[in-house]
Design a protein around this motif. Structure first.
Motif, short mmCIF file in Angstrom:
data_model
loop_
_atom_site.label_atom_id
_atom_site.label_comp_id
_atom_site.label_asym_id
_atom_site.label_seq_id
_atom_site.Cartn_x
_atom_site.Cartn_y
_atom_site.Cartn_z
N VAL A 193 -43.39 37.38 -58.97
CA VAL A 193 -43.91 35.94 -58.86
C VAL A 193 -45.52 35.94 -58.51
O VAL A 193 -46.01 36.60 -57.68
N ARG A 194 -46.25 35.05 -59.48
CA ARG A 194 -47.64 35.20 -59.30
C ARG A 194 -48.10 33.82 -58.96
O ARG A 194 -47.45 32.90 -59.36
N PRO A 195 -48.86 33.73 -57.82
CA PRO A 195 -49.42 32.25 -57.26
C PRO A 195 -50.32 31.56 -58.39
O PRO A 195 -50.97 32.13 -59.14
N TYR B 174 -38.29 32.26 -48.66
CA TYR B 174 -37.26 32.39 -49.71
C TYR B 174 -37.05 33.73 -50.44
O TYR B 174 -35.77 33.81 -50.75
N LEU B 175 -38.03 34.45 -50.64
CA LEU B 175 -38.01 35.90 -51.06
C LEU B 175 -37.68 36.88 -50.17
O LEU B 175 -37.60 37.89 -50.71
N ASN B 176 -37.53 36.36 -48.86
CA ASN B 176 -37.14 37.53 -47.72
C ASN B 176 -38.21 38.65 -47.67
O ASN B 176 -37.86 39.74 -47.90
N ARG B 177 -39.37 38.17 -47.77
CA ARG B 177 -40.44 39.09 -47.47
C ARG B 177 -41.38 38.52 -46.56
O ARG B 177 -41.43 37.22 -46.09
N LYS B 178 -42.32 39.21 -45.92
CA LYS B 178 -43.26 38.97 -45.09
C LYS B 178 -44.57 38.26 -45.89
O LYS B 178 -44.74 38.59 -47.07
N PRO B 179 -45.25 37.10 -45.20
CA PRO B 179 -46.36 36.45 -46.00
C PRO B 179 -47.34 37.37 -46.51
O PRO B 179 -47.92 37.29 -47.59
N GLN B 180 -47.65 38.45 -45.72
CA GLN B 180 -48.84 39.42 -46.12
C GLN B 180 -48.34 40.06 -47.42
O GLN B 180 -49.16 40.48 -48.25
N THR B 181 -47.08 40.35 -47.78
CA THR B 181 -46.58 41.17 -48.80
C THR B 181 -46.87 40.21 -50.22
O THR B 181 -47.37 40.95 -50.99
N LEU C 194 -33.61 26.19 -51.23
CA LEU C 194 -34.75 26.18 -52.17
C LEU C 194 -34.32 25.25 -53.29
O LEU C 194 -35.01 24.55 -53.86
N ASP C 195 -32.99 24.78 -53.44
CA ASP C 195 -32.35 23.95 -54.57
C ASP C 195 -32.58 22.48 -54.29
O ASP C 195 -32.84 21.70 -55.18
N GLN C 196 -33.29 22.29 -52.91
CA GLN C 196 -33.61 21.02 -52.45
C GLN C 196 -34.96 20.71 -52.69
O GLN C 196 -35.63 19.50 -52.41
N ILE C 197 -36.04 21.65 -52.94
CA ILE C 197 -37.45 21.44 -53.01
C ILE C 197 -37.51 20.88 -54.29
O ILE C 197 -37.20 21.28 -55.37
N THR C 198 -38.48 19.83 -54.18
CA THR C 198 -38.76 18.81 -55.46
C THR C 198 -40.04 18.90 -55.83
O THR C 198 -40.55 18.83 -56.76
N ARG C 199 -40.90 19.60 -54.89
CA ARG C 199 -42.26 19.99 -55.37
C ARG C 199 -42.48 21.05 -56.30
O ARG C 199 -41.50 21.99 -56.43
N ASP D 131 -40.57 29.87 -60.61
CA ASP D 131 -40.82 31.19 -60.70
C ASP D 131 -40.02 32.04 -59.54
O ASP D 131 -39.63 33.12 -59.76
N ILE D 132 -39.96 31.45 -58.35
CA ILE D 132 -39.10 31.80 -57.19
C ILE D 132 -37.62 31.96 -57.73
O ILE D 132 -36.98 32.89 -57.23
N LYS D 133 -37.16 30.87 -58.23
CA LYS D 133 -35.87 30.62 -58.44
C LYS D 133 -35.56 31.76 -59.43
O LYS D 133 -34.41 32.41 -59.35
N LYS D 134 -36.40 32.02 -60.43
CA LYS D 134 -36.18 32.96 -61.74
C LYS D 134 -36.14 34.58 -60.94
O LYS D 134 -35.30 35.21 -61.11
N ALA D 135 -36.92 34.51 -59.88
CA ALA D 135 -36.96 35.90 -59.29
C ALA D 135 -35.64 36.25 -58.51
O ALA D 135 -35.15 37.38 -58.68
N LEU D 136 -35.12 35.24 -57.91
CA LEU D 136 -34.12 35.31 -57.21
C LEU D 136 -32.71 35.32 -57.83
O LEU D 136 -31.64 36.19 -57.81
N SER D 137 -32.92 34.70 -59.08
CA SER D 137 -31.67 34.74 -60.00
C SER D 137 -31.45 36.16 -60.58
O SER D 137 -30.42 36.92 -61.03
N ILE D 138 -32.66 36.92 -60.84
CA ILE D 138 -32.59 38.06 -61.44
C ILE D 138 -32.13 39.29 -60.46
O ILE D 138 -31.38 40.26 -60.84
N GLU D 139 -32.62 39.10 -59.23
CA GLU D 139 -32.23 40.00 -58.30
C GLU D 139 -30.72 40.00 -58.09
O GLU D 139 -30.06 41.01 -57.56
#
Length: 71
Positions: free
Chosen positions: A46-48, A27-34, A11-16, A61-69
């Motif tokens: 995380v809101r899309p 990255y969030l360790n969830r299923k896509p349907q979730t 995730l830290d290499q993602i530039t998009r 937002d993904i990085k922020k959610a993971l840092s909180i966890e």
């Protein structure tokens, strides 16, 4: 055969600014349907962003959610 770790860079290499639902789920360790349910209810960490009917998940937002966890 390509594994998930080969398919998705760290995730830290993602530039998009945003990633696809499959990438965000990995990255969030969830299923896509979730994540699709999160998009419908709009009440999860995380809101899309909706782009022409497709979901894009902000990397910030993904990085922020993971840092909180992990705190």
């Amino acid at each position: 055969m390509e594994t998930a770790t080969d398919q998705f860079p760290p995730l830290d290499q993602i530039t998009r600014a945003a990633v696809t639902t499959d990438e965000a789920a990995f990255y969030l360790n969830r299923k896509p349907q979730t994540l699709r349910l999160w998009a419908c209810y709009e009440n999860e960490p995380v809101r899309p962003i909706r782009v022409h009917g497709r979901l894009a998940w902000p990397v910030r937002d993904i990085k922020k959610a993971l840092s909180i966890e992990f705190q």
